[in-house]
Every structure is written in C-alpha cells, then in structure tokens.
Design an enzyme around this catalytic site. Structure first.
Site, PDB file in Angstrom:
ATOM      1  N   ASN A  16      -4.696   9.600  -4.562  1.00 46.20           N
ATOM      2  CA  ASN A  16      -5.149   8.347  -3.949  1.00 46.20           C
ATOM      3  C   ASN A  16      -5.928   8.747  -2.698  1.00 46.20           C
ATOM      4  OD1 ASN A  16      -5.508   5.903  -2.727  1.00 46.20           O
ATOM      5  ND2 ASN A  16      -3.333   5.510  -2.328  1.00 46.20           N
ATOM      6  N   TRP A  17      -7.239   8.688  -2.815  1.00 35.54           N
ATOM      7  CA  TRP A  17      -8.077   9.152  -1.696  1.00 35.54           C
ATOM      8  C   TRP A  17      -8.170   8.130  -0.570  1.00 35.54           C
ATOM      9  CZ3 TRP A  17     -12.832  11.673  -4.666  1.00 35.54           C
ATOM     10  CH2 TRP A  17     -12.429  12.906  -5.179  1.00 35.54           C
ATOM     11  N   LYS A  18      -7.686   6.940  -0.809  1.00 37.12           N
ATOM     12  CA  LYS A  18      -7.733   5.877   0.211  1.00 37.12           C
ATOM     13  C   LYS A  18      -9.172   5.741   0.741  1.00 37.12           C
ATOM     14  CE  LYS A  18      -2.908   6.789   1.032  1.00 37.12           C
ATOM     15  NZ  LYS A  18      -1.771   6.878   1.913  1.00 37.12           N
ATOM     16  N   GLY A  46      -1.582  11.289  -1.403  1.00 38.63           N
ATOM     17  CA  GLY A  46      -2.662  10.875  -0.517  1.00 38.63           C
ATOM     18  C   GLY A  46      -3.284  12.090   0.161  1.00 38.63           C
ATOM     19  N   GLY A  47      -2.808  12.407   1.341  1.00 37.35           N
ATOM     20  CA  GLY A  47      -3.390  13.457   2.185  1.00 37.35           C
ATOM     21  C   GLY A  47      -3.665  14.778   1.458  1.00 37.35           C
ATOM     22  N   GLY A  74       2.116   9.395   4.589  1.00 39.79           N
ATOM     23  CA  GLY A  74       1.229   9.892   5.641  1.00 39.79           C
ATOM     24  C   GLY A  74       1.957  10.349   6.900  1.00 39.79           C
ATOM     25  N   GLU A 121       0.110   0.065   1.872  1.00 43.46           N
ATOM     26  CA  GLU A 121      -0.933  -0.222   2.873  1.00 43.46           C
ATOM     27  C   GLU A 121      -1.570  -1.576   2.597  1.00 43.46           C
ATOM     28  OE1 GLU A 121      -3.040   3.475   2.480  1.00 43.46           O
ATOM     29  OE2 GLU A 121      -1.375   4.500   3.456  1.00 43.46           O
ATOM     30  N   GLU A 135       7.267   4.823  -3.458  1.00 36.49           N
ATOM     31  CA  GLU A 135       6.689   5.390  -2.244  1.00 36.49           C
ATOM     32  C   GLU A 135       7.387   4.797  -1.026  1.00 36.49           C
ATOM     33  OE1 GLU A 135       2.479   6.936  -3.070  1.00 36.49           O
ATOM     34  OE2 GLU A 135       2.282   4.838  -2.517  1.00 36.49           O
ATOM     35  N   HIS A 150       0.058  -1.127  -3.343  1.00 35.66           N
ATOM     36  CA  HIS A 150       0.282  -0.019  -2.401  1.00 35.66           C
ATOM     37  C   HIS A 150       0.786  -0.582  -1.074  1.00 35.66           C
ATOM     38  CE1 HIS A 150      -0.447   3.335   0.277  1.00 35.66           C
ATOM     39  NE2 HIS A 150      -0.385   4.090  -0.794  1.00 35.66           N
ATOM     40  N   SER A 152       3.924  11.988   1.343  1.00 31.72           N
ATOM     41  CA  SER A 152       3.839  13.341   1.902  1.00 31.72           C
ATOM     42  C   SER A 152       4.149  14.450   0.888  1.00 31.72           C
ATOM     43  CB  SER A 152       4.743  13.466   3.133  1.00 31.72           C
ATOM     44  OG  SER A 152       4.312  12.562   4.148  1.00 31.72           O
TER      45      SER A 152
HETATM   46  P1  PGA Z   1       0.504  10.628   1.460  1.00 31.09           P
HETATM   47  O1  PGA Z   1       0.145   9.217   0.773  1.00 31.09           O
HETATM   48  O2  PGA Z   1       0.629  11.630   0.361  1.00 31.09           O
HETATM   49  O3  PGA Z   1      -0.613  10.896   2.401  1.00 31.09           O
HETATM   50  O4  PGA Z   1       1.823  10.418   2.164  1.00 31.09           O
HETATM   51  C1  PGA Z   1       0.748   8.836  -0.432  1.00 31.09           C
HETATM   52  C2  PGA Z   1       0.269   7.470  -0.854  1.00 31.09           C
HETATM   53  O5  PGA Z   1       0.083   6.592  -0.006  1.00 31.09           O
HETATM   54  O6  PGA Z   1       0.049   7.236  -2.056  1.00 31.09           O
END
Ligand code: PGA
Length: 249
Positions: free
Chosen positions: A9-11, A230-231, A172, A96, A166, A94, A209
């Site tokens: 997930n590149w956001k 994500g990251g 993050g 966010e 999640e 998600h 993470s």
């Molecule tokens: P993260 O994000 O790996 O940066 O914690 C995961 C996500 O939001 O899907």
C-alpha cells in the site's frame, strides 16, 4: 491451501520516477515467488504501474473507490475508471480513511457492496486503536467493523475476500503487534468469517510496521496468510525481500 499474499500500500507516496525505478528493480520477482503479489499505487500512477508490471504476476489494486460507476462526483474515482485501468483489487476501510477522512461504517458498507458487485478482489481493513486495546474492547471493535460492512449473504468467492488486520497503533509507528497478539486477532477474525458467513478460505493479512526483519515471526501462525505493507513496500529492495519470504508454519 491459502496462498500467501504480500500486498503493498503505497499510500500518497512514489512519484513517476520512483514508480519506474521500483518496477525496473522489481523485475520478475513476483513471477519467481510462490506468494501472490498485490501493489496499490496512488490513483494517478495506476496506469503506469499496470503498464510496467504487465505479464509479471502483479495484481494492481486501488487504495479506495467511490461506490458509483461514473457521474458527477467531483474529486472521486469510480468503478468504470478502475476497470478501465485494469485494477483487479481494492483496499476498503483503511484506518487512515476511517480516521483522517471520517469514513463511517455505512459508507464502508456501500464500498464493500460495490466491490462485490463489480467482482473485484476486496481487501477489507479492520483494526483497533490503542485506547481500544488498552480497555479490552478490541474484539468488539473488530466484530462491529466486520458485521457493519458485510451483508449476511456475501457473494464473492472466498479467495476474493481478504481481510487485513491492522492495529491502528502499529501502522507507520515502527511498533508491531507481537506474533501472539496478531495470531489471537486473526484466529478471532477467521472464526467470525466462518461462523457468520461460511468463509473458510479467505485470506487474513496482518498490517502494521511489517518489514523484512519481522515478517518471518509474524507469518508463522496458521491463521496469518500474508501482509499488507506500507512503509517497507515503497522501495523495491525492501519489498522484494518481503515478496521472496517463504512462510514456515
Ligand atoms: P505500515 O502501513 O507498514 O507503514 O505500518 C501499513 C498499512 O497502513 O497498510
């Protein structure tokens, strides 16, 4: 056998040059991996990512969808556009989107319905906040998120419904759930999916993470079928390590 999914997930990250570099370095990694690979770029880069990953066993996903085919919805991206771009999977709910954009369960429910009706692969996110974990309500929170989003008669094939657990406090932050904490929640989600919806073979991913250093421990449990990352998915070098990992259950 549930095939492991490693999803990126590149956001709101990775511009044209970075997307190009990513796929140049990533090459045939997904073709040579036993895991299923999903990548969700931001909307403006979906076409580029689709073109650069064509024939390479990568499923291109969207990070969201507005639950209409097309029409007067300023600023939104709907079903026809995603289909036109070759998108096969969509991330819905998600944290966010729930937290920053205030997406209520009703809208998430509409989106889940829309994804189903359009035969797309649903990657549905659930997870509790830190206060919810601390006051012990995390099981109720997950139950509410799942019950409010899914109709009693889900129609998608089990392999097209993936739930991503999640924990909001792990996204993050660099803090991951311990393998035991994740396993407990995954087992709980699997039980709900089976008892209420008859879904035994849906995949349940862990997100929060995940990185090359901790994926092995997290994926060891029977009920953890992959990761939403994500990251650590932004750079090919790190995502390739995740895609190349082999689960030892
Ligand atoms: P993260 O994000 O790996 O940066 O914690 C995961 C996500 O939001 O899907």
């Amino acid at each position: 056998m549930r095939r492991t999914i490693i999803a990126a997930n590149w956001k709101m990250n990775n511009l044209t040059g970075e997307v190009k570099n990513f796929f140049a370095e990533f090459g045939d990694t997904a073709v040579n991996s036993e895991n299923e690979v999903v990548i969700a770029p931001a909307y403006p880069y979906i076409a580029l990512a689709s073109a650069l990953s064509a024939g390479k066993n990568v499923t291109i996903a969207a990070q969201d969808v507005y639950p209409k085919a097309e029409g007067a919805f300023t600023g939104m991206v709907g079903g026809k556009m995603l289909a036109d771009l070759g998108v096969k999977a969509v991330i819905i709910g998600h944290s966010e989107r729930r937290r920053i954009f205030g997406e209520p369960n009703e809208l998430i429910r509409e989106k889940v319905k829309f994804v189903q009706e359009n035969g797309l692969h649903l990657i549905f996110c659930v997870g509790e906040t830190l206060p919810e974990r601390e006051n012990g309500s995390m099981f109720d929170v997950l139950k509410e998120q799942i019950y409010s989003a899914f109709d009693d008669n889900l129609t998608l094939a089990p392999e097209k419904i993936t739930v991503a657990y999640e924990p909001v406090w792990a996204i993050g932050t660099g803090v991951t759930a311990t393998p035991e904490q994740a396993a407990e929640m995954h087992t709980f989600i699997r039980r709900i999916l089976k008892e209420r919806y008859g879904y035994e073979d849906s995949r349940i991913l862990y997100g929060g993470s995940v990185k090359p250093e901790n994926i092995q421990g997290l994926m060891a449990n029977e009920d953890i079928d992959g990761a939403l990352v994500g990251g650590a998915s932004l750079k090919a070098s790190s995502f390739m390590k995740l895609v190349n990992f082999q689960a030892v259950k």
